[in-house]
Scaffold this active site. Structure first.
Site, PDB file in Angstrom:
ATOM      1  N   GLU A 284     104.307  56.317  23.000  1.00  0.00           N
ATOM      2  CA  GLU A 284     105.873  56.081  23.607  1.00  0.00           C
ATOM      3  C   GLU A 284     105.754  56.315  24.798  1.00  0.00           C
ATOM      4  O   GLU A 284     106.744  55.591  25.633  1.00  0.00           O
ATOM      5  CB  GLU A 284     106.471  57.157  22.586  1.00  0.00           C
ATOM      6  CG  GLU A 284     107.248  56.189  21.436  1.00  0.00           C
ATOM      7  CD  GLU A 284     108.704  56.935  20.811  1.00  0.00           C
ATOM      8  OE1 GLU A 284     108.824  58.127  20.994  1.00  0.00           O
ATOM      9  OE2 GLU A 284     109.109  56.226  19.955  1.00  0.00           O
ATOM     10  N   HIS A 305      82.108  59.153   8.204  1.00  0.00           N
ATOM     11  CA  HIS A 305      81.726  58.530   7.012  1.00  0.00           C
ATOM     12  C   HIS A 305      82.742  57.202   6.722  1.00  0.00           C
ATOM     13  O   HIS A 305      82.536  56.638   5.910  1.00  0.00           O
ATOM     14  CB  HIS A 305      81.727  59.370   5.741  1.00  0.00           C
ATOM     15  CG  HIS A 305      80.763  60.251   5.833  1.00  0.00           C
ATOM     16  ND1 HIS A 305      79.360  60.368   5.352  1.00  0.00           N
ATOM     17  CD2 HIS A 305      80.907  61.593   6.613  1.00  0.00           C
ATOM     18  CE1 HIS A 305      78.780  61.449   5.764  1.00  0.00           C
ATOM     19  NE2 HIS A 305      79.655  62.005   6.373  1.00  0.00           N
ATOM     20  N   LYS A 419     115.165  48.234  15.551  1.00  0.00           N
ATOM     21  CA  LYS A 419     116.404  48.715  14.973  1.00  0.00           C
ATOM     22  C   LYS A 419     117.407  47.480  14.787  1.00  0.00           C
ATOM     23  O   LYS A 419     118.376  47.515  13.987  1.00  0.00           O
ATOM     24  CB  LYS A 419     116.880  50.103  15.868  1.00  0.00           C
ATOM     25  CG  LYS A 419     116.019  51.300  15.670  1.00  0.00           C
ATOM     26  CD  LYS A 419     116.882  52.303  16.298  1.00  0.00           C
ATOM     27  CE  LYS A 419     115.712  53.507  16.601  1.00  0.00           C
ATOM     28  NZ  LYS A 419     116.395  54.308  17.721  1.00  0.00           N
TER      29      LYS A 419
HETATM   30  O1  PA5 Z   1     110.297  60.589  21.631  1.00  0.00           O
HETATM   31  C1  PA5 Z   1     111.562  60.045  21.044  1.00  0.00           C
HETATM   32  O2  PA5 Z   1     112.571  59.923  21.890  1.00  0.00           O
HETATM   33  C2  PA5 Z   1     111.683  59.427  19.762  1.00  0.00           C
HETATM   34  O3  PA5 Z   1     110.405  59.299  18.925  1.00  0.00           O
HETATM   35  C3  PA5 Z   1     112.789  60.099  18.860  1.00  0.00           C
HETATM   36  O4  PA5 Z   1     112.399  61.477  18.640  1.00  0.00           O
HETATM   37  C4  PA5 Z   1     112.916  59.522  17.450  1.00  0.00           C
HETATM   38  O5  PA5 Z   1     113.237  58.180  17.533  1.00  0.00           O
HETATM   39  C5  PA5 Z   1     114.147  60.384  16.859  1.00  0.00           C
HETATM   40  O6  PA5 Z   1     114.993  60.296  17.624  1.00  0.00           O
HETATM   41  P1  PA5 Z   1     116.355  61.231  17.255  1.00  0.00           P
HETATM   42  O7  PA5 Z   1     115.933  62.522  17.222  1.00  0.00           O
HETATM   43  O8  PA5 Z   1     117.332  60.664  18.066  1.00  0.00           O
HETATM   44  O9  PA5 Z   1     116.728  61.023  15.717  1.00  0.00           O
END
Ligand code: PA5
Length: 444
Positions: A284, A305, A419
């Protein structure tokens, strides 16, 4: 002390690279330290191991104690950065079979990290006749997956304990003041913990996001923070004595030389979910604007394996980063067998650690000779301090790596697309036009 060894990748790099990259790393380091790079408003994690709210920290410990006393199960509801760190640390320090072990603390179940009815239904079944608490974690407070799971769990809690009883068993970790979860928690009187404004989800494991579930599992969170604080001190000093510099420089050079995949491997199966945390952190943070290494992971020796074949002889896309811990807590040795029907007496008297280490050395040589550079991270003994240090090390190296690539390591604009489509297809108010357009595309 954590160390990054580059010996088994250096021969793949035609020219010395550390000197050449040092000035860019120096700039990246300044951006992290001063919050002056893209996404600088999300660099609160840089000083977090020392600069945290002591009053809240005491409340985290008190809540963990309360859960350990009154609950045989804790359901941790969250996704992405609101889930993976806690799961990784609990697996690594308590065991992937933690729930099956005899222990003082509660079983820990994770929910809200997907949308599968069978998975959620099974978790609800496991709570049948069991005293339980829920830690709902969402920084935004609006993420669909955890919100849906929480609705089921809250109903179950209220049905079993009444509204007042449930109030004592719900702990909400979310934004200080914004979001649907914060409003709901305030209205219902649930105890809340804060995801600081300046710490993004995937950098939040050392906040209440990770610390509450990890402490509820009985892990020494003081040790975790101590290890992170020591690594923070090391990373505060610019230069190649900082292991994060060495790791960031090596992986950046390999990327520039054409590698597109980084495989994180470990010979300790308890590391599997930490590798998932690492994949989210790097995927990310780096994967945007058409750039970034694709983070993958393997569990050795099991994957020797399976994926071992591709690593040895498939397309030459990848390098490996292997995390190594010190001796196993439990020492097991192979016994001599008079009949030696299985032909294993050549291993008699040898410990499993010794055999594993030979497998690791054999793998290192086979893979490097097969054209796969190897970076080795010697993490030290597996305990709360070293794991705290390892977390901070990976976070710092990730921030440096993002800035070396000239991307913002703290945003995730790409995750919004699915989303919006999902909301449109589900008929969420406000998404009507997009819904019609998507249904036509899907031929539904
Ligand atoms: O790193 C990030 O910001 C994302 O992976 C969030 O942690 C994830 O989308 C969950 O978001 P939230 O904590 O707002 O539910």
């Amino acid at each position: 002390m954590l160390e990054v060894k580059t010996f088994h990748m250096d021969s793949f790099i035609p020219m010395p690279y550390e000197e050449a990259i040092a000035p860019r790393l120096g700039l990246a380091h300044q951006k992290l330290q001063n919050g002056t790079g893209p996404g600088g408003e999300f660099t609160g994690w840089v000083r977090l191991p020392e600069d945290y709210d002591r009053e809240e920290y005491a409340r985290i410990k008190a809540a963990a104690d309360k859960i350990r006393k009154n609950s045989a199960a804790l359901v941790v509801v969250g996704i992405g950065g609101s889930y993976l760190g806690a799961r990784g640390v609990i697996d690594l320090l308590c065991s992937p079979s933690y729930n099956l072990k005899k222990k003082d603390g509660p079983n820990i179940y994770f929910a809200g990290n997907g949308l599968d009815a069978d998975a959620l239904g099974e978790t609800l079944d496991l709570l049948d006749g069991v005293d339980f608490s829920v830690n709902i974690i969402s920084k935004s407070g609006t993420t669909t997956e955890p919100a849906v799971a929480f609705r089921f769990l809250r109903k179950l809690l209220e049905a079993r304990y009444g509204k007042d009883g449930a109030q004592q068993r719900i702990f909400a970790t979310t934004d200080r003041s914004r979001g649907a979860l914060k409003s709901l928690a305030d209205k219902e009187g649930w105890e809340t913990f804060v995801v600081p404004d300046d710490v993004g989800g995937r950098y939040s494991v050392l906040t209440a996001v990770g610390l509450l579930p990890i402490a509820a599992a009985g892990v020494d969170i003081d040790g975790l923070l101590r290890g992170a604080a020591e690594m923070m001190e090391r990373c505060a000093v610019p230069g190649y004595d900082c292991p994060a510099w060495r790791y960031a420089a090596a992986r950046y050079q390999l990327y520039r030389d054409g590698k597109t995949v980084e495989i994180l491997g470990c010979f300790d199966p308890a590391f599997r979910m930490m590798a998932e945390w690492w994949k989210q952190l790097y995927g990310e943070s780096e994967g945007k604007e058409g750039k970034g290494l694709f983070p993958a992971s393997v569990e050795f020796t099991a994957d020797l394996h399976s994926m071992g074949q591709y690593i040895q002889q498939g397309r030459r896309l990848m390098f490996e980063t292997v995390v190594r811990f010190g001796p196993s807590v439990r020492q097991l040795s192979v016994e001599r067998d008079e009949e030696d029907g299985d032909g294993l007496n050549f291993l008699a008297g040898k410990s499993l650690d010794f055999i594993r280490d030979k497998a690791a050395e054999g793998t290192l040589l086979a893979h490097t000779e097969g054209g796969v550079p190897n970076l080795i991270i010697e993490a030290g003994p597996r305990n709360a301090e070293t794991v705290g240090g390892l977390i901070y090390f990976f976070e710092y190296a990730c921030g440096l790596s993002g800035y070396l690539l000239d991307v913002n390591p703290f945003d995730q604009p790409g995750v919004e697309d699915y989303k919006k489509n999902m909301f449109a297809l589900l008929g969420k108010p406000g998404f009507e036009d997009r819904g019609a357009e998507l249904r036509a595309k899907l031929n539904l």
